[in-house]
Design an enzyme around this catalytic site. Sequence first.
Site, PDB file in Angstrom:
ATOM      1  N   LEU A  66       0.838  -1.196   0.000  1.00 15.75           N
ATOM      2  CA  LEU A  66       0.000   0.000   0.000  1.00 15.75           C
ATOM      3  C   LEU A  66       0.872   1.243   0.000  1.00 15.75           C
ATOM      4  O   LEU A  66       1.924   1.289   0.652  1.00 15.75           O
ATOM      5  CB  LEU A  66      -0.917   0.006   1.224  1.00 15.75           C
ATOM      6  N   GLY A 111       1.188  -5.229   1.327  1.00 17.12           N
ATOM      7  CA  GLY A 111       0.155  -5.315   0.292  1.00 17.12           C
ATOM      8  C   GLY A 111       0.629  -6.023  -0.973  1.00 17.12           C
ATOM      9  O   GLY A 111      -0.181  -6.598  -1.708  1.00 17.12           O
ATOM     10  N   ASN A 135       4.772  -7.532   6.645  1.00 16.52           N
ATOM     11  CA  ASN A 135       5.648  -6.879   7.619  1.00 16.52           C
ATOM     12  C   ASN A 135       4.977  -5.729   8.364  1.00 16.52           C
ATOM     13  O   ASN A 135       5.651  -4.915   8.997  1.00 16.52           O
ATOM     14  CB  ASN A 135       6.893  -6.346   6.892  1.00 16.52           C
ATOM     15  N   GLU A 136       3.634  -5.666   8.322  1.00 14.70           N
ATOM     16  CA  GLU A 136       2.904  -4.530   8.895  1.00 14.70           C
ATOM     17  C   GLU A 136       3.355  -4.143  10.298  1.00 14.70           C
ATOM     18  O   GLU A 136       3.507  -2.961  10.606  1.00 14.70           O
ATOM     19  CB  GLU A 136       1.397  -4.815   8.916  1.00 14.70           C
TER      20      GLU A 136
END
Length: 260
Positions: A66, A111, A135-136
């Site tokens: 994203l 994303g 990996n957020e």
Amino acid sequence: GHGRVAVELDSSTGVAVMKMENLPVNSLSLDFLTEFLISLEKLENDRGCRGVILTSGAPKIFSAGLDIMEMYGKSAEHYAEFWKAVQEMWLRLYQSNMVTIAAINGSSPAGGCLMAVCCDYRIMAENPKYSIGLNETQLGIVAPFWFKDTMVNTIGNRATERSLELGLLYSPPEAHKIGLVDQLVPEEKIQSTAAAVMSQWLAIPDHARQITKSMMRKPTVDRLLAHRESDIQNFVSFITKDSIQKSLQMYMEMLKQRRG
Ligand code: CO8
């Protein structure tokens, strides 16, 4: 603007190659997601197209995930619109009637990894510089439940738990070992391998394969469809928090400094 998704449909095989070209890193901005959705929809409605190979025209990157700038310093209305487009991308790709194969020819965080795990099959270039994963948490943000569900459906509960909590980005051999990608190939073989795997998948009658895919994926899709509005509201209230905005700002600065 246009031309950030290059589509080439081979009418003799019924296979399209969708090449993402939102340079430099194929970050998923609202504009790019919109263009991606239109291209996908066109192929979906084209009876002459049975399979799609999703790949990147950006050197060394499949997709950076994203677009962080879409989640930073904007209005609540903008965040809601952006999140709706992210949901739509997932819904369309995960439920596609076409055979979808990701030819992962570069790094694929967050994303980008989500797009890949939406596909039916993943082939990754075995370049040790590339990595893939959700990996957020490393950004101080949390992958939504439907990202998590898609990952669980791909690599199972335990591997997802560890992978998401730690925000792990896997090298190609690690990704292959846990089943996050199905096959590794030398970079120059990735498109030909994708085409060969596609022809195996297309040997199965479409309707039988499509009903089976839907049977596997529908419960996961239905969970988001039942909570779509509240998922948007959750995203907006999370992303507008001062602490989260601060985390994203620090992460962007880290990315820039790292480059030096
Ligand atoms: N969004 C916006 N800009 C980005 C992004 C991104 N995701 N990634 C990179 N960029 C920018 C960089 O800031 C840089 O900009 P500039 O040229 O202005 O300095 C430019 O793109 C090129 O980046 P790099 O110099 O870092 O290029 P490299 O080739 O060295 O590295 C990577 C490429 C590996 C893609 C690296 O840039 C990277 O790791 N990027 C971050 C990827 C990432 O962590 N993405 C996560 C996004 S969050 C997400 O997808 C899911 C969120 C779920 C929402 C949950 C909320 C509730």
